[in-house]
Design a protein around this motif. Structure first.
Motif, PDB file in Angstrom:
ATOM      1  N   GLN A   1       0.812  -1.218   0.000  1.00 51.14           N
ATOM      2  CA  GLN A   1       0.000   0.000   0.000  1.00 51.14           C
ATOM      3  C   GLN A   1       0.849   1.273   0.000  1.00 51.14           C
ATOM      4  O   GLN A   1       0.345   2.361  -0.253  1.00 51.14           O
ATOM      5  N   GLY A   2       2.155   1.140   0.303  1.00 50.15           N
ATOM      6  CA  GLY A   2       2.998   2.323   0.297  1.00 50.15           C
ATOM      7  C   GLY A   2       3.965   2.346   1.457  1.00 50.15           C
ATOM      8  O   GLY A   2       4.196   1.335   2.133  1.00 50.15           O
ATOM      9  N   PHE A   3       4.534   3.511   1.692  1.00 51.59           N
ATOM     10  CA  PHE A   3       5.555   3.704   2.723  1.00 51.59           C
ATOM     11  C   PHE A   3       5.015   4.680   3.761  1.00 51.59           C
ATOM     12  O   PHE A   3       4.448   5.717   3.418  1.00 51.59           O
ATOM     13  N   SER A   4       5.177   4.358   5.051  1.00 45.54           N
ATOM     14  CA  SER A   4       4.715   5.249   6.116  1.00 45.54           C
ATOM     15  C   SER A   4       5.862   5.525   7.073  1.00 45.54           C
ATOM     16  O   SER A   4       6.779   4.714   7.228  1.00 45.54           O
ATOM     17  N   LEU A   5       5.777   6.684   7.726  1.00 44.02           N
ATOM     18  CA  LEU A   5       6.861   7.129   8.597  1.00 44.02           C
ATOM     19  C   LEU A   5       6.288   7.906   9.778  1.00 44.02           C
ATOM     20  O   LEU A   5       5.456   8.795   9.590  1.00 44.02           O
TER      21      LEU A   5
ATOM     22  N   GLN B   1      10.256  21.174  12.974  1.00 48.47           N
ATOM     23  CA  GLN B   1      10.354  21.654  14.343  1.00 48.47           C
ATOM     24  C   GLN B   1       9.914  20.536  15.286  1.00 48.47           C
ATOM     25  O   GLN B   1       9.511  19.459  14.851  1.00 48.47           O
ATOM     26  N   SER B   2      10.010  20.746  16.580  1.00 50.08           N
ATOM     27  CA  SER B   2       9.679  19.685  17.532  1.00 50.08           C
ATOM     28  C   SER B   2       8.213  19.296  17.434  1.00 50.08           C
ATOM     29  O   SER B   2       7.351  20.093  17.052  1.00 50.08           O
ATOM     30  N   GLY B   3       7.938  18.040  17.760  1.00 52.50           N
ATOM     31  CA  GLY B   3       6.575  17.533  17.731  1.00 52.50           C
ATOM     32  C   GLY B   3       6.533  16.108  17.231  1.00 52.50           C
ATOM     33  O   GLY B   3       7.557  15.491  16.918  1.00 52.50           O
ATOM     34  N   ASN B   4       5.331  15.563  17.144  1.00 53.10           N
ATOM     35  CA  ASN B   4       5.121  14.199  16.666  1.00 53.10           C
ATOM     36  C   ASN B   4       4.490  14.249  15.280  1.00 53.10           C
ATOM     37  O   ASN B   4       3.485  14.934  15.059  1.00 53.10           O
ATOM     38  N   PHE B   5       5.066  13.510  14.338  1.00 53.67           N
ATOM     39  CA  PHE B   5       4.661  13.576  12.937  1.00 53.67           C
ATOM     40  C   PHE B   5       4.342  12.181  12.409  1.00 53.67           C
ATOM     41  O   PHE B   5       5.008  11.204  12.768  1.00 53.67           O
ATOM     42  N   THR B   6       3.342  12.120  11.527  1.00 52.55           N
ATOM     43  CA  THR B   6       3.042  10.903  10.781  1.00 52.55           C
ATOM     44  C   THR B   6       2.903  11.260   9.310  1.00 52.55           C
ATOM     45  O   THR B   6       2.118  12.145   8.950  1.00 52.55           O
ATOM     46  N   PHE B   7       3.694  10.614   8.459  1.00 58.20           N
ATOM     47  CA  PHE B   7       3.649  10.867   7.009  1.00 58.20           C
ATOM     48  C   PHE B   7       3.285   9.574   6.298  1.00 58.20           C
ATOM     49  O   PHE B   7       3.881   8.530   6.565  1.00 58.20           O
TER      50      PHE B   7
END
Length: 910
Positions: free
Chosen positions: A856-860, A904-910
Motif C-alpha cells: 500500500q505504500g511507505f509510512s513514517l 520543528q519539535s513535535g510528533n509527525f506521521t507521514f
C-alpha cells in the motif's frame, strides 16, 4: 525570588551533573549541569526553551523555598541545556548541594520547577586527606599457581555522643572493597572501585552513612578484595602488591554543620584498625588465562565480623603503607548486579559431577546452594563451550564447614561462560538452587530497536548483550574471561555502538582519563611475571617515547598497532559529535598531539614504518581465516592499512584542532594528511583493478575513509569495494575488528544501507547469522567458532549496534549533541526487512523513528524532542507526501533525488 505563574507545557527532566544522576563525591570544582525537556502536550509543535534559571542551594529547605544561596543564575536567555558550567560560590569539600531548574518556552511562558536533584563534593584538596593506607601484611607471591592473599576484613569501633545527621565516608581502594556499617552493607555497587592505572591513581567513592550510625558504639567494616591490586603492570616500588584501602569521614551532629562546628568523630584508616582473614580468596593470579575465580572457606565465616558483638581477640593490626597515588573521585557509574539468569537444565555426568546449562553466555556472578561432606572442597568449573568442561581456567571452589551445607556466591571476582560443572557434591542441585547475574557498569539504556526481521533483531539484541558483558569496571574489555584488557583497537568496534545505545558519557570520559594516565609508556606483552619474554622485561613505567601509547588502557598489556593508540583521536571526536561536549576535545588535545608526534618520529619518506616488537604494528585483526593467512606480519598490506589509518587519525585530529581554534595544528595535520595520502596512493594503488595493496576489503575501506583516494578515482575505488562485497565475497563481510569498524563507518557515512544489509543478512560463514545458526548467545572473537583458545564473548564485531540506529532506523546526528539531527529512513527492497522502529534518548530528549513498507505504500512516524529540530531526508522513491506547514515543516532542498525538510519539535506521521 519572585513568584510567577507556571503555564508552559514544557518540563525540565533528566537532571544530570557531569552526566551522572545525583552523584556523590565529585571532585570537580566547576561541574556542568544538563537536562532535557518533555512536553505535557503530545500535539504541540515547535516548542523551545528560550531561557533557563538554575538554583543551587546549601540545604534542601532553601531549595524548597526557591532560595539559591549558593548559585542563582537568574534568567539566562539561552536554549542551552547541556554542559552549563557552574559559576556560583566556591564549592566546599565534603558538602552536599541541592539544585533544580526552570525554563521559559517559545511563548515566554514559565515552566514549573524540575524535580530536586543533588550532588556531594568530594575532597578538592589533597591536603584534606588525613587517613593512611592500610591492608594485610601478606603480599602477592607470583610463583604460586593461586593467589596467596586471603581477602582481609578490616574494622574500626568508635563511640558517638549523639545520633549524627551528617556522615559522608570517602573510600579509596587498590583492589576491590565493600563497606559495612553496624553490620549493614552500604550501597549496591559491587567490585568497587572502577578499574584504574594503579601506578598513578586510585579512585574513591563517597558513601552517605549518617542513617547507618547511632548514638553509642558503632562499627565500620571494610572488606577488601585482591583483584586488580596484583595486576602485573601496576607493580611499582612504593605500592605493595596486595589490596589496600584508605578511608575517612568527618561525622557531625548537624546535617549542615557550620565551618566552626567540630565533628563528633573523625574516622580514618590507620594502624588503630583491626584486621582478620575473611572466608574469601582469589583463585588464579589475575593474569591472562589465569583469572581463575574465588575460593570460599565456610570455616572462616563470621556473621558478626562487622558488628559490635564480635570477639576482637583474634584480630590483628593492619600494615600501614605509603603509596604515591593521585586520589580522584570515581566519576563513573559503579558496577551493579543486573539481569538475573536462571538455569535451563542440570545433567549428571558419568563422573558424578553435575553440568548446569545457564542458557546464555554471560559474565557476572553465580550463586549456588550446595550440599556435601564436612570440610570437603567442591570445585566449580565454568565453560563457554558445550564440549569443554572448563575454558580459560575459570574456576571457583567452596569448602564446607562442619554442617556440610553452604552457599557459594561471588564476592570479588566473576566468571564468564554458559555451562557450570560442579564436582564433589553428594546431592544433586535443583534448578532453584542456582542463580546467575550479569554484572556490569550501571550506565542506563538509551535506545530501543525492533524490526520485522528475526535475524536482525537477534543481531541487535546479541550485540547489546555482548557489549554489556564487556563493560564491568568502567571500560570496555576485549573479553571478560581470558584477558580483561581495554584494547584501543577493539574500542573502534564498540564505541559508537555504546554511545548510540546507552548513556555512556561518564563512562567514556573516565576511559579517556585512563588513556591519559598510560600515555608515554610502551605496552607489555607476555606473562607479566616472566622476565624472559620478548624485549619487555620491565613492568609498568618503561618509558619508550613521550607520545607512545600502550595498546590497552588502563591495563597496559597486550598487542596492537597504530589503530589501537589511535582511539585517543577518534573516541573524543565521536564523543563530541554525540554529546556536543568540547571539553573532551580540550582535555585530550595534548594527548592527541603527543600521539601524532610519536607517529611522526616513526615516519620515513612520508610513510609510517613498522615500530616496536612483533606485537606492536598490527593492522586489521581477525578477518575471516586470518589465523591461517598470518595476521602479525611485515607484509605490504599491513603497511598500507596502518598508513591509511594514520591519515584517518590526522584528518580527525585536524577537525578537532579546528574546533579548538588551534589553527597551526589544524593546517599542519591537514597538509601532512594530504602529503601522506599522495605517497600511499603512489606506492600502493593498483590501477589495473582500482584497488590498494593486496586488494583486500580492509585496505579499500581504509583508503576511502581516510580520503587517501584522489577525487577523480573515488567512484571507481568505491565501485571496486562494492564489487568486493557483493560479488567476490558473495555478500559476505571479509574484514576483522578494526577493518570492520572502518567499513561500517564508511558505509554508514555514505548511506549505503544496501551493502550493510547484504553483509548482515548472511547466515553462512563468515557472518553474524552464521553465529546465530551455531547457537551463539554472544558475539564471538573470531568469525570461526571452533578454533581453540578463542573467546565466544568478545568485542570484535559489535559495530552493527550503531548501524541499526543511524542506518536502519535512520536517526543520525546532525549538529553535535543532536540540537539538530537527521531522520533518513533507508530505501531497502528486502522481503525480510519491511519495517523498523527505534527510540533514542539523546542529549535533547527522546527521538523516535518508525517506518514501514507495504504494497500500500511507505509510512513514517517521527518524534522530534522540544528544543531541537530535525532534517527529514527522503528519497523520491519513498513516495512520501510531506505537506509544508510554515513554522513546523519547511522544505529545504531537492538534490540527487533526496528531498530535505526541516521539522520543528513535535510528533509527525507521514
Amino acid at each position: 525570588m519572585e513568584a510567577y505563574a507556571q503555564s508552559s507545557k514544557l518540563v525540565p527532566k533528566n537532571l544530570r551533573l557531569e552526566y551522572l544522576e545525583n552523584p556523590m563525591g565529585l571532585d570537580n570544582p566547576l561541574p556542568r549541569f544538563s537536562w532535557f525537556l518533555e512536553s505535557t502536550d503530545k500535539h504541540a509543535f515547535a516548542q523551545k526553551q528560550t531561557a533557563y534559571r538554575i538554583l543551587v542551594s546549601s540545604t534542601a529547605k532553601n531549595l524548597a523555598k526557591n532560595i539559591g544561596d549558593v548559585w542563582d543564575t537568574d534568567w539566562v536567555s539561552s536554549n542551552a541545556m547541556n554542559q552549563i558550567v557552574y559559576a556560583g560560590k566556591a564549592l566546599a569539600s565534603d558538602k552536599k548541594y541541592f539544585w533544580k531548574v526552570a525554563i521559559k518556552d517559545e511563548k515566554n511562558k514559565l515552566s514549573k520547577w524540575s524535580d530536586d536533584a543533588f550532588w556531594s563534593v568530594g575532597l578538592l584538596n589533597k591536603t584534606a586527606w588525613k587517613a593512611e593506607w592500610i591492608g594485610s601484611e601478606v603480599v602477592f607471591d607470583p610463583s604460586k599457581n593461586d593467589c596467596n592473599i586471603i581477602d582481609p576484613w578490616l574494622r574500626k569501633s568508635f563511640d558517638l555522643s549523639h545520633k549524627p545527621q551528617k556522615a559522608i565516608i570517602h573510600v579509596s581502594s587498590v583492589g576491590f572493597h565493600e563497606l559495612y556499617v553496624n553490620g549493614k552493607r552500604v550501597g549496591e555497587e559491587v567490585m568497587a572501585t572502577a578499574v584504574t592505572d594503579h601506578t598513578k591513581r586510585a579512585r574513591y567513592i563517597s558513601y552517605d552513612i549518617a542513617s547507618y550510625l547511632k548514638k553509642g558504639k558503632n562499627v565500620v567494616g571494610i572488606w577488601l578484595g585482591t583483584g586488580w591490586s596484583i595486576h602485573g603492570p601496576y607493580v611499582v616500588k612504593d605500592r605493595p602488591n596486595t589490596p589496600i584501602v584508605l578511608a575517612q569521614s568527618a561525622i557531625y551532629k548537624s546535617e549542615y554543620p557550620s565551618e566552626n562546628e567540630e565533628p563528633l568523630f573523625f574516622l580514618k584508616t590507620d594502624a588503630t584498625w583491626l584486621l582478620k582473614d575473611s572466608p574469601n580468596q582469589l583463585l588464579g593470579v589475575w593474569d591472562s588465562n589465569r583469572m581463575g575465580g574465588e575460593l570460599w572457606n565456610a570455616n572462616r565465616e563470621d556473621p558478626s565480623w562487622n558488628q559490635e558483638t564480635t570477639d576482637e581477640s583474634h584480630w590483628r593490626q593492619p600494615t600501614v603503607y605509603h603509596p604515591k597515588l593521585i586520589l580522584s573521585s570515581q566519576q563513573v557509574e559503579g558496577n551493579k548486579m543486573m539481569d538475573e539468569i536462571r538455569p535451563i537444565a542440570i545433567e549428571k555426568q558419568a563422573d558424578s559431577s553435575y553440568r548446569i546449562d545457564m542458557g546464555v553466555n554471560f559474565a557476572g556472578w553465580t550463586e549456588l546452594k550446595l550440599k556435601g561432606e564436612p570440610n570437603q572442597r567442591v570445585d566449580i568449573l565454568f565453560s563457554e563451550r558445550a564440549q569443554e568442561e572448563m575454558t580459560f581456567r575459570l574456576h571457583s571452589a567452596f569448602v564446607f564447614d562442619q554442617s556440610g551445607e553452604g552457599t557459594f556466591k561471588n564476592k570479588f571476582n566473576y566468571s564468564s561462560g554458559r555451562w557450570i560443572t560442579i564436582k564433589g557434591l553428594k546431592e544433586a542441585p535443583k534448578l532453584s538452587d542456582v542463580r546467575g547475574w550479569l554484572v556490569r557498569t550501571d550506565f542506563k539504556s538509551a535506545t530501543t530497536f525492533t524490526s520485522s526481521s528475526e535475524l536482525h533483531n537477534w543481531i541487535y539484541t546479541t550485540v547489546r548483550w555482548t557489549y554489556e558483558n564487556l563493560s564491568l569496571g568502567g571500560f570496555i574489555v576485549d573479553c571478560p574471561q581470558r584477558e580483561r584488557l581495554g584494547y584501543g583497537g577493539d574500542a573502534h568496534a564498540t564505541v559508537e555502538t555504546g554511545m548510540l545505545n546507552y548513556h555512556t558519557a561518564a563512562f567514556y570520559t573516565k576511559w579517556m582519563e585512563d588513556w591519559r594516565d598510560v600515555s608515554g609508556t610502551e605496552s607489555i606483552v607476555g606473562n607479566m611475571y616472566d622476565t624472559t619474554f620478548a624485549r619487555k622485561k620491565v613492568m609498568s613505567g618503561r618509558i619508550f617515547n613521550n607520545g607512545i601509547l600502550p595498546h590497552t588502557a588502563p591495563t597496559y598489556m597486550g598487542g596492537g598497532g597504530p589503530s589501537w593508540g589511535g582511539i585517543v583521536v577518534t573516541l573524543p571526536w565521536y564523543f563530541y559529535q554525540q554529546y556536543g561536549d568540547k571539553q573532551i576535545l580540550k582535555e585530550n588535545f595534548q594527548l592527541i598531539k603527543d600521539w601524532i608526534s610519536f607517529l611522526d618520529s616513526q615516519t620515513k619518506d612520508n610513510l609510517l614504518q613498522r615500530f616496536g616488537g612483533s606485537w606492536d604494528y598490527l593492522g586489521d585483526w581477525l578477518w575471516p581465516n586470518a589465523t591461517a593467512e598470518g595476521m602479525n606480519n611485515n607484509s605490504p598490506q599491513t603497511l598500507c592499512f596502518n598508513n591509511s589509518y594514520r591519515v584517518y587519525n590526522l584528518r580527525i585530529a585536524s577537525k578537532i584542532a579546528g574546533q579548538l581554534g588551534a589553527i597551526a595544528e589544524q593546517q599542519k595535520w591537514e597538509e601532512e594528511a594530504d602529503a601522506y595520502s599522495k605517497t600511499i596512493h603512489e606506492k600502493f594503488y593498483n590501477p589495473q583493478d582500482t584497488s590498494y595493496s593486496d586488494g583486500s576489503m580492509g585496505n579499500l575501506v581504509a583508503a576511502l575513509l581516510a580520503d587517501v583516494v584522489p577525487s577523480n578515482l573515488k567512484a571507481d575505488v568505491f565501485k571496486r569495494l562494492e564489487n568486493e562485497i557483493l560479488h567476490r565475497k558473495k555478500g559476505h563481510i571479509h574484514v576483522g575488528i578494526t577493518g570492520g569498524a572502518l567499513l561500517f563507518k564508511l558505509l554508514r557515512e555514505q548511506n549505503r544501507q544496501d551493502l550493510l544489509l547484504a553483509m548482515t543478512s548472511q547466515t553462512t560463514y563468515p557472518s553474524w547469522g552464521y553465529m546465530k545458526e551455531n547457537d551463539a548467545t554472544t558475539i564471538w572473537e573470531m568469525w570461526e567458532k571452533d578454533l581453540p583458545g578463542h573467546s565466544l564473548l568478545h568485542s570484535s564485531y559489535l559495530y552493527p549496534g550503531a548501524w541499526y540506529i543511524d542506518g536502519i532506523a535512520g536517526i543520525k546526528v546532525g549538529k553535535p549533541g543532536y540540537t539538530e539531527f537527521v531522520i533518513e529512513p533507508p530505501l531497502l527492497k528486502s522481503d525480510d526487512l519491511t519495517d523498523a522502529e527505534a527510540t533514542f534518548e539523546s542529549t535533547v530528549g527522546l527521538i523516535k523513528s518508525k517506518w514501514a513498507r507495504s504494497p500500500q505504500g511507505f509510512s513514517l512516524e517521527i518524534s522530534v524532542p522540544p528544543n531541537s529540530t530535525a532534517l527529514l531526508k527522503v528519497r523520491r522513491d519513498h513516495n512520501l507526501t510531506i505537506p509544508e506547514n510554515p513554522g513546523i515543516v519547511e522544505f529545504v532542498s531537492d538534490e540527487n533525488d533526496i528531498q530535505t525538510y526541516r521539522l520543528q519539535s513535535g510528533n509527525f506521521t507521514f
